[in-house]
Design an enzyme around this catalytic site. Structure first.
Site, PDB file in Angstrom:
ATOM      1  N   CYS A  42       0.820  -1.202   0.000  1.00 45.94           N
ATOM      2  CA  CYS A  42       0.000   0.000   0.000  1.00 45.94           C
ATOM      3  C   CYS A  42       0.859   1.261   0.000  1.00 45.94           C
ATOM      4  CB  CYS A  42      -0.920  -0.057   1.216  1.00 45.94           C
ATOM      5  SG  CYS A  42      -1.508   1.527   1.819  1.00 45.94           S
ATOM      6  N   CYS A  88       0.217   3.972   2.688  1.00 43.27           N
ATOM      7  CA  CYS A  88       0.656   3.528   4.022  1.00 43.27           C
ATOM      8  C   CYS A  88       2.084   3.966   4.290  1.00 43.27           C
ATOM      9  CB  CYS A  88       0.592   2.010   4.149  1.00 43.27           C
ATOM     10  SG  CYS A  88      -1.065   1.353   4.024  1.00 43.27           S
TER      11      CYS A  88
END
Lengths: 105, 272
Positions: free
Chosen positions: A30, A33
């Site tokens: 991700c 993230c």
């Protein structure tokens, strides 16, 4: 290191023991993230002793992800006395996260 | 890797900004969709670009791109979805990657599409703008992709490769997203599909989707004469700042934005 990595077996005990907690549901693949991660680490250090700051790897902790209805990553969930009080999805500025923590200390 | 400037959008404004950042000796990364997906590519003939009358949009874009590449600008294919300011740096996510820079030039063009009913409400609860970011959560499940570019088709293929059962809608005019606590079904151009996930893949996000605190007016980014927005180190140029929506003005604004961004980055570098 103040930041705690939580798993299925340690999650419930950690969250119910903390008057205030912030949990970052993240994943290795991700992109956003990677932006939020350093912010969460900073908060872990700054709020050490006052709030529990933890991370859950959503991909491997599928039971926790399902329990908390994680549909998008990152999802940041705030807990007060073991109950969810707020959640933020996506990239959120550090100031917004501090505001919620400070309001609930 | 840290850059001096990241340029979001590789059309005339962005490419001009990149050339001028390089002219000041600063490093620059341009994040862009493929050139053929730029709306200008389809223009048959541009007669008001000073010194180069009669060229097609594709020819102009190709020249601009070549100039920027020769100047030493770096390029990355993709879309910027998120940006975060962690003073003194900006961090942007591009698919699954993150890059940082001292300054940003936003030159993403005009994001015309209005949000669909349910889109804002279910963003993060079944509606996603990025297949590579959120796709893994829906492995081996049925998902819908509403794609508005050729790149969207590639993202749909990625989803299929990780086991998603993809229903692809090619540029649907209208979609409605329905559900209670999360997405339960989607209606696109009259067709209803039961699903827990819709990937809405438009060519670009609106400025305020990436920069929620950016000052805009009537959907256009507000800038001063040096192309500075209200956010520290963020400049904007081209169609995203408003009319006239022309190649010449985009290139001009790109120059100013590039110079301003380079100057801002240089000042920060001196402080450190």
């Amino acid at each position: 290191m103040a930041l705690q990595h939580l798993t299925e077996s340690t999650f419930d005990a950690a969250i119910s023991a903390a008057p205030l907690a912030l949990v970052d549901f993240w994943a290795t693949w991700c992109g956003p993230c990677k932006i939020v991660g350093p912010v969460v680490e900073k908060l872990a250090n700054d709020y050490d002793g006052r709030a529990l700051v933890g991370k859950v790897e959503a991909d491997s902790e599928t039971a926790l992800s399902e329990r908390y209805g994680i549909f998008s990553i990152p999802t940041l969930i705030f807990f007060k006395n073991g109950a969810e009080i707020e959640r933020k999805v996506g990239v959120v500025p550090e100031a917004a996260l501090r505001e919620i923590l400070d309001a609930n200390l | 890797m840290a850059y001096d400037v990241i340029v979001i959008g590789g059309g005339p404004a962005g490419l001009s900004a990149a050339v001028n950042v390089r002219a000041r000796g600063r490093s620059v990364l341009v994040v862009s969709n493929p050139l053929e997906e730029n709306p200008l590519w389809k223009a048959e003939q541009i007669d008001n670009y000073l010194g180069l009358p009669g060229l097609s949009g594709a020819e102009l874009l190709t020249r601009f791109r070549s100039h920027a590449e020769q100047s030493g600008a770096e390029f990355r294919e993709g879309r910027v979805l998120n940006a975060l300011y962690a003073e003194p740096d900006w961090y942007v996510s591009i698919g699954s990657d993150v890059e940082s820079a001292k300054a940003i030039v936003l030159s993403g063009g005009v994001a015309r599409a209005r949000k669909f009913p349910g889109e804002a409400e279910f963003l993060g609860r079944g509606v996603s703008y990025c297949a590579t970011c959120d796709g893994m959560l829906y492995r081996n499940r049925a998902v819908i992709v509403a794609g508005y570019s050729e790149s969207a088709k590639k993202e749909a293929e990625f989803l299929r490769s990780i086991g998603c059962d993809v229903t692809y809608f090619d540029r649907p005019r209208h979609c409605e997203i329905l559900g209670s606590s999360k997405v339960e079904r989607v209606i696109c151009d009259g067709q209803t599909v039961e699903t827990s996930c819709l990937f809405l893949l438009r060519p670009a996000l609106a400025p305020t989707d990436v920069f929620p605190e950016m000052a805009v007016e009537n959907g256009y980014v507000k800038v001063d004469r040096s192309m500075a927005t209200n956010l520290p180190g963020v400049f904007a140029a081209g169609d995203c700042t408003g009319a006239p929506l022309q190649v010449s003005s985009a290139a001009g604004e790109g120059l100013v934005a590039g110079q301003s961004a380079a100057k801002y980055a240089a000042a920060l570098a001196r402080k450190q």
